[in-house]
Design an enzyme around this catalytic site. Structure first.
Site, PDB file in Angstrom:
ATOM      1  N   SER A 263       0.832  -1.197   0.000  1.00  0.00           N
ATOM      2  CA  SER A 263       0.000   0.000   0.000  1.00  0.00           C
ATOM      3  C   SER A 263       0.863   1.242   0.000  1.00  0.00           C
ATOM      4  O   SER A 263       1.864   1.328   0.714  1.00  0.00           O
ATOM      5  CB  SER A 263      -0.959  -0.029   1.197  1.00  0.00           C
ATOM      6  N   LYS A 264       0.479   2.139  -0.877  1.00  0.00           N
ATOM      7  CA  LYS A 264       1.217   3.386  -1.040  1.00  0.00           C
ATOM      8  C   LYS A 264       1.177   4.159   0.290  1.00  0.00           C
ATOM      9  O   LYS A 264       2.161   4.759   0.697  1.00  0.00           O
ATOM     10  CB  LYS A 264       0.566   4.180  -2.171  1.00  0.00           C
ATOM     11  N   ARG A 265       0.016   4.082   0.938  1.00  0.00           N
ATOM     12  CA  ARG A 265      -0.134   4.835   2.182  1.00  0.00           C
ATOM     13  C   ARG A 265       0.835   4.348   3.259  1.00  0.00           C
ATOM     14  O   ARG A 265       1.227   5.088   4.136  1.00  0.00           O
ATOM     15  CB  ARG A 265      -1.572   4.739   2.689  1.00  0.00           C
ATOM     16  N   GLY A 267       3.754   3.364   2.623  1.00  0.00           N
ATOM     17  CA  GLY A 267       5.136   3.599   2.203  1.00  0.00           C
ATOM     18  C   GLY A 267       5.659   2.626   1.157  1.00  0.00           C
ATOM     19  O   GLY A 267       6.830   2.681   0.806  1.00  0.00           O
TER      20      GLY A 267
END
Ligand code: GLU
Length: 495
Positions: A263-265, A267
């Site tokens: 997940s981009k959130r 990192g």
């Protein structure tokens, strides 16, 4: 509220038939995460493998989450990856428009058709938008569900705000088939009467995807497995309209580790981040292709695939149900393979801007530096740090002149530099051949191993123990004047 049945007939007539048609349907979030890139790739591969059509559809019905410029990121990424689309917002096609926000009227019409058919109903209950968005609201006992169509239509015409909900049968079970996960059956009572049209008239994803996939003639719906649990509701929608259900191809998730999805959130890198870290598009695609698909038969052992080779080899049977763990080390390995396989010219082009981040002096040849790096670098982003010494001699300790294997210590190194400096001042031309010839001849004259001479020369020229390239290549690139200046500084350090 009479429905214009002709409209629906005309829409049906427009649907292309006879060929495999797949679509990539991203929401414009501003970046492409690895799982999405893989979905795009598999979707494209299924179409290309079958000589079919690959469609780009932009899913922007969640207006609250729109990001400026995000659609361009999608076009740019697909183009960069070579995943060309045959139909889409920018290239048009027989079932345009390909942007959901431009198809708003269509969804409304189909929702009303479904209401007429008894598989959806107007709901006037007050509730928050977020519940409407998620559809996670148990509405089986909704009083609106029991309203007669006339009553409901009268309230709609009187201007009362409403949503349109799917009417899920209270009894029975629904089975759907997925090409990867097989047959899955769920009890209808576990399914919620999800919102199809929101209060603002916009469709939910859950409704729009079914309408669009049908009207665009999509034969294979390829998407992430997070949509598996909604698939029975989609089937009920297809059945409610009397449409053929497409082949579902749900892709297992791409994970950061055994427990967590990437997940981009949190990192994890997106495609854009990986590019910035110096990974090549081809290497990323190759690696991502193998995250969830394996070649079989003759090519079972093959690791490196071009996009064309993938298009030829790709098959649903090779796709995996199990989650795949994204391993940056593995990607790095692929990247190194691709870097080594480039022509020197292509490598120099790819490495150029990274070299110039650290080596600003145009007198130092980027292509000569690139030649030293090609066999020694795994990611382009490592380059600036590896080559900064060309631009500026780093501070270094005289201890570096001591090396057991090369049989050097401060005294020996001092003697070597004292002999090398006048020789390098005199050699006829500053080419690799002459520098190499001069140094080896000098080693012979001094009766030392080549390494005993090369070591101090390289240390003095570079000011660091580990360098891409040896003494000869480094001196050549630095040029005579700078080489001599550095060698004299080294000598001072040893005196
Ligand atoms: N817009 C959805 C997403 O980005 C697409 C899901 C689908 O392909 O149906 O996740």
């Amino acid at each position: 509220m009479d429905l214009d049945m002709k409209y629906f007939e005309e829409m049906e007539d427009k649907i292309p038939v006879g060929k495999v048609r797949t679509r990539f349907a991203p929401s414009p979030t501003g970046y492409m995460h690895v799982g999405n890139l893989r979905t795009a790739l598999y979707t494209w591969l299924i179409a290309r493998n079958a000589g079919g059509t690959f469609i780009l559809r932009i899913e922007d019905t969640d207006q609250g989450r729109l990001v400026e410029g995000a659609t361009n990121v999608i076009y740019k990424t697909l183009a960069e990856c070579g995943l060309d689309h045959d139909e889409g917002p920018d290239v048009g096609g027989p079932v345009a428009p390909y942007i959901q926000s431009e198809r708003r009227d269509t969804y409304g019409k189909y929702a009303r058709l479904l209401v007429e058919k008894g598989h959806a109903y107007y709901c006037f209950c007050e509730k928050t938008e977020s519940e409407e968005d998620s559809g996670g609201f148990d509405r089986t006992d909704d009083p609106c569900r029991a309203l007669s169509l006339e009553e409901a239509q009268a309230r709609v015409e009187a201007g009362e705000p409403y949503v349109i909900r799917q009417r899920i049968p209270k009894e029975g079970a629904t089975t759907f088939r997925d090409a990867i996960f097989g047959d899955i059956t769920v009890e209808n009572k576990t399914l919620d009467d999800q919102v199809l049209i929101k209060r603002d008239g916009m469709p939910t994803y859950n409704f729009a995807n079914v309408i669009d996939d049908h009207l665009m003639g999509i034969t294979h719906v390829v998407r992430g497995s997070e949509y598996l649990s909604s698939a029975p509701k989609y089937n009920l929608l297809y059945e409610g309209f009397g449409w053929t259900v497409p082949t579902y191809v749900h892709c297992s998730p791409v994970m950061r580790d055994a427990q967590n999805k990437m997940s981009k959130r949190h990192g994890d890198p997106s495609y854009e981040d990986l590019k910035e870290q110096g990974f090549l598009t081809e290497a990323i695609l190759n690696y991502v292709a193998l995250l969830g698909w394996s070649p079989r038969g003759d090519i079972a052992e093959q690791e490196v695939f071009s996009l064309e080779e993938l298009a030829k080899a790709f098959d649903l049977a090779g796709m995996s149900k199990s989650p795949a763990i994204f391993d940056i080390e593995k990607l790095t390995h692929f990247n190194a393979l691709y870097l080594r396989a480039m022509t020197p010219e292509d490598f120099a082009r790819a490495a150029g801007s990274y070299i110039r981040m650290a080596v600003k002096d145009e007198g130092l040849s980027a292509s000569e530096i690139a030649a030293l790096l090609q066999a020694r670098c795994e990611r382009l982003a490592e380059i600036p740090e590896k080559v900064a010494f060309f631009q500026e001699l780093p501070e270094y300790s005289a201890d570096l002149f001591t090396n057991k294997k090369s049989k050097t210590n401060p005294e020996v190194s001092k003697a070597m530099l004292e002999a090398a400096i006048p020789m390098l001042e005199e050699i006829p031309s500053w080419t690799q051949e002459d520098i190499h010839g001069g140094l080896t001849a000098l080693a012979e004259r001094l009766e030392v191993k080549n390494a005993t001479l090369m070591w101090p020369v390289r240390i003095a020229a570079a000011g660091q123990a580990v360098t891409p390239g040896g003494a000869v290549e480094i001196c050549k690139i630095l040029g005579r004047e700078e080489t001599l200046r550095r060698l004299k500084l080294g000598l001072e350090k040893l005196s």
